[in-house]
Design an enzyme around this catalytic site. Sequence first.
Site, mmCIF file in Angstrom:
data_model
loop_
_atom_site.group_PDB
_atom_site.id
_atom_site.type_symbol
_atom_site.label_atom_id
_atom_site.label_comp_id
_atom_site.label_asym_id
_atom_site.label_seq_id
_atom_site.Cartn_x
_atom_site.Cartn_y
_atom_site.Cartn_z
ATOM 1 N N HIS A 132 25.685 -29.603 27.077
ATOM 2 C CA HIS A 132 26.549 -29.738 28.079
ATOM 3 C C HIS A 132 26.155 -29.168 29.219
ATOM 4 O O HIS A 132 26.829 -29.387 30.448
ATOM 5 C CB HIS A 132 28.098 -29.313 27.643
ATOM 6 N N HIS B 295 28.122 -23.223 37.647
ATOM 7 C CA HIS B 295 28.409 -23.674 38.815
ATOM 8 C C HIS B 295 28.193 -23.087 40.176
ATOM 9 O O HIS B 295 27.907 -23.608 41.167
ATOM 10 C CB HIS B 295 29.927 -24.246 38.716
#
Length: 298
Positions: free
Chosen positions: A232, A259
């Site tokens: 993931h 991120h």
Amino acid sequence: MKQTTIKKHVEVVGVGLHKGVPVKMSFDPLPPNSGIVFFRTDKNVRIELKPDNVVDTTMATVIGKDGVTISTIEHLLSAIYAYGIDNLLISVDNEEIPIMDGSSIAYCTLLDEAGIEYLDAKKKAIEIKKPIEVKDGDKFVRIEPSKRTVFDFKILFDHPSIQHQNYRFEFSTQAYKEEIARARTFGFLHEVNYLRSKGLARGGGLNNCIVLDENGILNKEGLRYQEEFVRHKILDAIGDMAILGMPLLGTYVSFAGSHRLNHLLTKQILAQNEAYELVELPDEEVSYEVEYAYAKEQ
């Protein structure tokens, strides 16, 4: 190789991860050289996909313009990148992309329904020419020159169900659907409870997230892949790197990337003219199932 869009309008309704409210999302074709464009139908605001429009990376990747935002775009962008789509209008009537099952497989299904349309314009890619690295303590993300698109990710969690995981993914659309697309986001029960106390994660649950307590996994069905957690992370990284707006020819390497680090990496790439070259992919009709690097070498 030609630029692509989709053949027809498609739509879906889901729930946003943090606000927990219904979101209607639709895809529509766009002409060549339009790029990926988001549209908030409730605010009548269009937001182009580019690193400068990323406004937050705390809990997810968020883009915005004029105070209007769209959150949790990374899973959707991951699927769009995997399908090689260059031009697409994504419309939503709220501030989040629907989370679906916490992976990107539902978006893949939606794109399969929409179909791929080849356009009369050449497809370009970003070919990495020198290594670039962004670090935060012992965490890092790095891009290296390569004739192929590769994602090599390592994670380490002090939890019996995760511990050390490493996965190297050599990109192709078919491999993505088989190895990456079904990997779900994950979180720890104490974190989920904390987020809900802050009005977040209202749409999250065992149907769209792997939830762990201190002893193990709470989802009765277990894992979809042995290394679902790190897979993931690769899914997220592909989505974050898609914000560059073009296919990437290079090897992405990370330990405990995020991120935020991915966003900083995209900005560093574009800030260094000598670090990359824009290359046109050949005109031969090549299926989007084939690796970009393979198409480039023909």
